[in-house]
Design an enzyme around this catalytic site. Structure first.
Site, PDB file in Angstrom:
ATOM      1  NE  ARG A 160      -3.607   0.108   2.513  1.00  0.00           N
ATOM      2  CZ  ARG A 160      -4.916   0.042   2.308  1.00  0.00           C
ATOM      3  NH1 ARG A 160      -5.481  -1.118   2.085  1.00  0.00           N
ATOM      4  NH2 ARG A 160      -5.654   1.116   2.324  1.00  0.00           N
ATOM      5  CD1 TRP A 162       2.706   5.615  -2.491  1.00  0.00           C
ATOM      6  CD2 TRP A 162       1.323   7.358  -2.293  1.00  0.00           C
ATOM      7  NE1 TRP A 162       2.559   6.182  -3.732  1.00  0.00           N
ATOM      8  CE2 TRP A 162       1.719   7.252  -3.646  1.00  0.00           C
ATOM      9  CE3 TRP A 162       0.461   8.386  -1.935  1.00  0.00           C
ATOM     10  CZ2 TRP A 162       1.284   8.123  -4.626  1.00  0.00           C
ATOM     11  CZ3 TRP A 162       0.013   9.269  -2.915  1.00  0.00           C
ATOM     12  CH2 TRP A 162       0.423   9.119  -4.251  1.00  0.00           C
ATOM     13  CG  ASN A 180      -4.700   5.170   4.601  1.00  0.00           C
ATOM     14  OD1 ASN A 180      -4.221   5.880   3.727  1.00  0.00           O
ATOM     15  ND2 ASN A 180      -5.327   4.037   4.364  1.00  0.00           N
ATOM     16  N   GLY A 181      -4.665   8.727   4.561  1.00  0.00           N
ATOM     17  CA  GLY A 181      -5.574   9.687   3.951  1.00  0.00           C
ATOM     18  C   GLY A 181      -5.011  11.099   4.017  1.00  0.00           C
ATOM     19  CD  GLU A 211      -3.419  -2.934 -17.905  1.00  0.00           C
ATOM     20  OE1 GLU A 211      -3.722  -1.741 -17.736  1.00  0.00           O
ATOM     21  OE2 GLU A 211      -2.982  -3.656 -16.991  1.00  0.00           O
TER      22      GLU A 211
END
Ligand code: G6P
Length: 610
Positions: free
Chosen positions: A27, A74, A98-99, A479
């Site tokens: 993550r 992150w 987180n956020g 892709e």
């Protein structure tokens, strides 16, 4: 985006926290940290870079305590560094987050904090100061959290521990997910159930706006009006083994090779193999009355949606509008009354996709989501869910999630056509049997992986690569380009082959490899013509087609080109099969270049911020 873990246990927490963080590293992985409460005192260790750096730090300076929180980051506000790594803390409280807290500057100003009062450049630190002020005023941890939560604007999941409280952890969520694991005299917090899988199968998902106060043997949940609420405890099918790499070098390689199995698993939910019929559950929609279908998603999931646009329009003649979710939600498109909106998301947590869904809900659209994680927010906010059976996908670059999304979307497109009388029994049988061939044809492609590896030796040297496709295979070109960019850092573009002469042909010379996905379908001659135009200008072409297609192409040009032979397959199903060689090509290019395949720089698996 970031990963959160919290443990109130019986044993020393630091090793368990590190283990949980390893499962969450997909993550975010630019810095990590843990904090514990030991004898009422908060302790913390942090490190920039990967978890291994934190482990080394803890080896040098061990940290004790049976309750603790951990975080893998992150970066959103502030560069990746030890100072910006979570947990953020004062003597009173430690927080992982987180956020994004959008109003952190105003909040800091409100507290009279100057930049020199801040230890980090993060938005998270202001939460710590807000809480500390309340605690200093004599408020309990719960009262402090209750008072500060309404002040926070943005999307966040929080996990907090407090000095003097060896057995109390508080969590909260607005937007970003947070799961509680209920163990035997132990309680866990995690930003997803995957992190909790080795500890417990009993998971409680907080609703949006909920907060929770937990001890080792009790959880008490409040909703956003401070009312105590019950949330169900559900059994997750994930186990500690769900997230191993097996004998593969990387998760991505393992996940590419799992595709025959997971596509087979997905198919069993949506077709009857013996009767060769579609068995999509009733979605509660009469598609005879639907004037338009809207699809929205991000990244790879968006390309799956784009393939579905071709399928749905071709099979049903119902117009499909598709947009990336970050554009869609702010474009505020007008929508037909009582329309259908489809959302595609592996994680089910991508913020832009979720907000696009909420917009469509307000527009009275029926919401159908195609998700891999059944307990996710997108799944829970949808009217109908069609699950992909991809299993946990850990590699940041999506592979098996993409092909299972395509599988579900094709089953859905066929089912809509059937419902509105545009697919007779004979055709249904034909398409179902083509879908059933997928696991074995994909296995055949995987068995030829070494041929792709040989092609990759050349492609990996390039600075720019062009992927071409047409019709339903055009999204596969995009892709393919995305996969190559993500993990090998080679610049690549996916283009509709017919558009090449309107621009990209100017780039063609022998330094730009051209990867052509060219099934032997009704557009073959057109695409092959475009490829010849590139060959005529010195382009180095890698031609992917079946044996007949390759034979035809050989007749069309005397110049040699690299080729990869794909098994013959029904044209409608072809994009699913043709996804696999471009995944392998990206994989081997990255492998040859020695990049970090599972954790490419700057990327994260689950993007729960805007
Ligand atoms: C990130 C991931 C991509 C993924 C996209 C959408 O960018 O790196 O692999 O396709 O998010 O994620 P979702 O979970 O909504 O499918």
């Amino acid at each position: 985006m970031c990963g959160i873990i919290g443990i109130i246990g019986k044993n020393q927490a630091s090793e368990l926290l590190i283990d949980g963080l390893r499962r969450l590293e997909y993550r975010g992985y630019d810095s990590t940290g843990i904090a514990t409460v030991d004898d009422g005192i908060l302790n913390r260790r942090r490190a920039s870079g990967k978890i291994i750096n934190l482990e080394k730090e803890i080896l040098k300076k061990p940290i004790s305590g049976t309750m603790g929180i951990g975080h893998t980051r992150w970066a959103t506000h502030g560069v990746p560094s030890e100072n910006n790594a979570h947990p953020h803390m004062t003597e009173k409280v430690a927080v992982v987050h987180n956020g994004i807290i959008e109003n952190y500057r105003e909040l800091a100003d409100g507290l009279g904090l100057k930049p020199s009062d801040m230890e980090s450049e993060t938005d998270t630190e202001v939460i710590v100061h807000l809480l500390t002020q309340k605690l200093n005023d004599g408020k309990t941890p719960l009262q402090s959290v209750q008072e500060i939560l309404p002040q926070l604007k943005g999307a966040f999941a929080l996990c907090m521990i407090f000095s003097g409280h060896n057995n109390t952890m508080i969590g909260a969520r607005v937007g970003s997910p947070l799961a509680i694991g209920v163990g035997d005299g132990e309680t866990y917090f995690g930003s997803d159930a995957l992190a909790l899988a080795p500890y417990t199968q009993d998971i409680c998902y907080l609703n949006d706006g909920d907060y929770v106060i937990a001890t080792d043997d009790n959880i008490k949940i409040y909703d956003n009006s401070d009312k105590v609420v019950e949330r169900p405890i559900v059994k997750t099918s994930l186990s500690g083994d769900s997230v191993g790499r097996g004998n593969y070098e990387t998760f991505m390689e393992k996940e590419i090779h799992e595709q025959p199995t997971v596509i087979g698993d997905t198919l069993t939910s949506y077709i009857h193999p013996a009767k060769q019929t579609l068995t999509i559950p009733d979605l509660g929609v009469d598609f005879n009355k639907i004037e338009k279908i809207t699809i929205s998603a991000c990244g790879t999931a968006y390309y799956a949606g784009l393939v579905a646009k071709y399928w749905i329009e071709k099979l049903t003649r119902i117009p499909v509008e598709i947009d990336v979710a970050s554009e869609f939600r702010y474009r505020e498109p007008p929508m037909f009354k009582n329309g259908v909106a489809i959302f595609v998301s592996q994680s089910g947590e991508t913020m832009d996709t979720l907000e696009a869904l909420r917009y469509c809900k307000k527009q009275n659209q029926k919401i159908i989501s195609i998700v891999n994680v059944l307990e996710s927010t997108i799944a829970r906010e949808s009217d109908a869910i069609l699950q992909t059976q991809a299993g946990p996908e850990i590699g940041v670059a999506s592979t098996k999630a993409f092909t299972t999304q395509l599988t579900v979307l094709l089953c859905l497109s066929l089912s809509i056509a059937k419902q509105i009388g545009k697919l007779d029994k004979k055709l249904e049988k034909e398409f179902v049997s083509a879908l059933l061939e997928l696991p074995s044809t994909i296995s055949q492609v995987l068995a030829e992986a070494d041929n792709i590896k040989a092609i990759a030796e050349n492609v990996a040297k390039a600075k720019d690569v062009l992927f071409l496709g047409r019709g339903v295979n055009y999204p596969i070109a995009m892709e393919g380009a995305l996969k190559l960019k993500e993990i090998s850092y080679i610049h690549a573009e996916g283009y509709p082959a017919g558009e090449m002469k309107h621009g990209p042909i100017a780039l063609i010379d022998d330094s730009v490899p051209i990867i052509a996905s060219c099934p032997n379908d009704e557009l073959f001659d057109k695409t092959a013509g475009n490829i010849q135009e590139a060959i005529a200008r010195g382009g180095r072409v890698v031609f992917m087609s079946d044996s007949d297609g390759i034979a035809k192409m050989r007749k069309m040009t005397s110049t040699s080109f690299a080729e990869f032979c794909v098994p013959k397959i029904n044209h409608l199903v072809a994009p699913i099969l043709y996804s696999v060689p471009v995944q392998l090509l990206a994989y081997y290019c990255a492998f040859i270049k020695g990049t970090d395949i599972d954790q490419p720089r700057n990327l994260a698996k689950s993007v729960t911020v805007e």
